[in-house]
Design an enzyme around this catalytic site. Sequence first.
Site, PDB file in Angstrom:
ATOM      1  N   ASP A  90      -1.752  -7.097  -3.209  1.00 41.88           N
ATOM      2  CA  ASP A  90      -2.923  -7.677  -2.566  1.00 41.88           C
ATOM      3  C   ASP A  90      -2.536  -8.348  -1.252  1.00 41.88           C
ATOM      4  O   ASP A  90      -1.661  -9.217  -1.224  1.00 41.88           O
ATOM      5  CB  ASP A  90      -3.552  -8.700  -3.524  1.00 41.88           C
TER       6      ASP A  90
ATOM      7  N   GLU B 137      -2.313  -3.023  -0.057  1.00 42.41           N
ATOM      8  CA  GLU B 137      -3.738  -3.199   0.209  1.00 42.41           C
ATOM      9  C   GLU B 137      -3.837  -4.015   1.490  1.00 42.41           C
ATOM     10  O   GLU B 137      -3.969  -5.236   1.482  1.00 42.41           O
ATOM     11  CB  GLU B 137      -4.423  -3.909  -0.965  1.00 42.41           C
TER      12      GLU B 137
END
Length: 639
Positions: free
Chosen positions: A377, A406
């Site tokens: 993330d 990401e």
Amino acid sequence: MVATTPRKTPPRILIDNVSPTVDGGRYPAKRTVGEPIVVEADLVRDGHEQLRAVLRHKAPGKRGWAESPMSQISPDRWRGSSVGTELGLHQLVVEAWVDPFSSWRHEVSRKLSAGQTDLASELAEGEALIAAGLPKLKGADRTLAQRALEELRDPRNGADAAMAALGLDLEAAMGRTKERPESIRSAPVEIDVDPELARFGSWYELFPRSWGGLAGVEEQLPALAELGFDVVYLPPIHPIGIAHRKGRNNAAEAEPGDPGSPWAIGGPEGGHTAVHPELGTVEDLERLTTAAKAHGLEIALDFAIQCSPDHPWLAEHPDWFHRRPDGTLKYAENPPKRYQDIYNVNFDSPDWRGLWDALLEVVVFWVERGVTVFRVDNPHTKPLAFWEWLIRTVRGEHPEVIFLAEAFTRPAAMYALAKVGFNQSYTYFTWKNGRHELSEYVEELAAPGGVREYFRPNFFANTPDILHEYLQTGGRAAFEVRLTLAATLGPSYGIYSGFENLEATPVRPGSEEYLDSEKYEAKHRRLDGPLLPLVSRLNAIRRENRALRFIDVRFLPTHNDALIAYAKGEGPETILTVVNLDPHTAHEGLVEVPGDIGLPDGFRARDLVTGAIYDWHQGGNFVRLDPSALPMHVLRAEP
């Protein structure tokens, strides 16, 4: 000026422009197991001497080097190839040297072609070269060289004796004497060889709390495997904090019973190495990864470096977190979004080494429990040096591990993350919906010698954070369009579990957030969405056709900007895809098939989705696609 001459004889051969390299060799290029590693280099030497070259290859953990010959593809450019059969960092070196016999043969051939016949000195030179090499030859090579030597020594043969020494067979034999005058080697080129899943795979994202926890996810594995997925990605499965917990639709305050956001990691039950009690246990996760592998699937976990106010680290390591001058902790923000339930760690902490080690321990903890894929993330908000260290450390012991970034951020930052080790990355694909912007972007990712050497895209069609306007307004056809583009343009692609159900309602006009977002509430999910048959068929097509396993693509003219067409592969492996990008209106146009794509002038084009067969040929082919039926063709050329 007093000149200082070199103490050693300088090399006269230059090895230059070695490829593939990334930033001059600072970072490794990427390949996957079994994929050819093609290395090219310019070899330059003064004069007319002929050169030979080999590609030296050392696999991870091996002490010795394997060699394969390099061939000349232009006056200065040479090419060789090898195959990486082991995971990890491989080293490749170009070695070049002067071939005295080939140089002699080249000189004599030129003189004979020019009509020169007084070649006594040259023939004597050839005789000496063969005589010197003879003791180093064996078998048929030795016999061939002995016969040529006798011809050269026979005074009756004169200039005709040269013909016996000019044969290509003798040149090849003399090249096997293992003598390498003026040998020079390039600096090692590093190639990171990953599992094929790092390049090619279909991902399915789901929230375990909407499927009955980890045990419920395990029950879905046979169906997910049957649908053709390779990776099942789970957002964070850890305990969720209570303090500042978000309510439904990202409300600042939670109502009783609201489960909170899984990205607000940590509570009394533990932090990044704990499982939320409502989802199961660490042992349940281990059973899930084992069961997944039995079905040919991998479980991907979210690795989010952030903590809820209740995470144990806040009490155990308060200096790992940002504090304002008044002593208050600084929660995460991405204006206009505010994440009061999340605190980011402070990589400038005086105890940054302890922080790095703790994060490494988190990853290794889950690797030891069967997790080989991590979706990371927001990695672009953490130091590049940290990622380079962590990924290289983890993959040094576990080279099968894959990290997906990401990172929806600046292109240079996304590419930098790939350079330091991320095996895949999210992309701008979600926001590319027009013909020209799509083709321009994919061509950038696929260009030979460009970012494709280290950056592997994963074309997620949607995410829990991204519901593009195209899907909001385009109806079912829009979902079919984006699914087809993702599955056929990208070797890796993914969907989030609302996709097959055609979920398309935003929380408000102009927003890309879902109404009643699963990030803040649990749903009752089932694998019964109307798009699943198309998902299954496209995944089968991807597996059955090697051309779709790679990023290589060639866009074809359509004479209508609402239609996008592209070819993957060549000859009998060619896949031709045509998509109507307008989900509301039927469009027609001519798809131009070039003559240099390896297809015959006339061929059958079988639609792999519907089974229909069309007569196609080089040049323009009429296509009409109606989104009320199906907005695409995925065609395979047949004789």
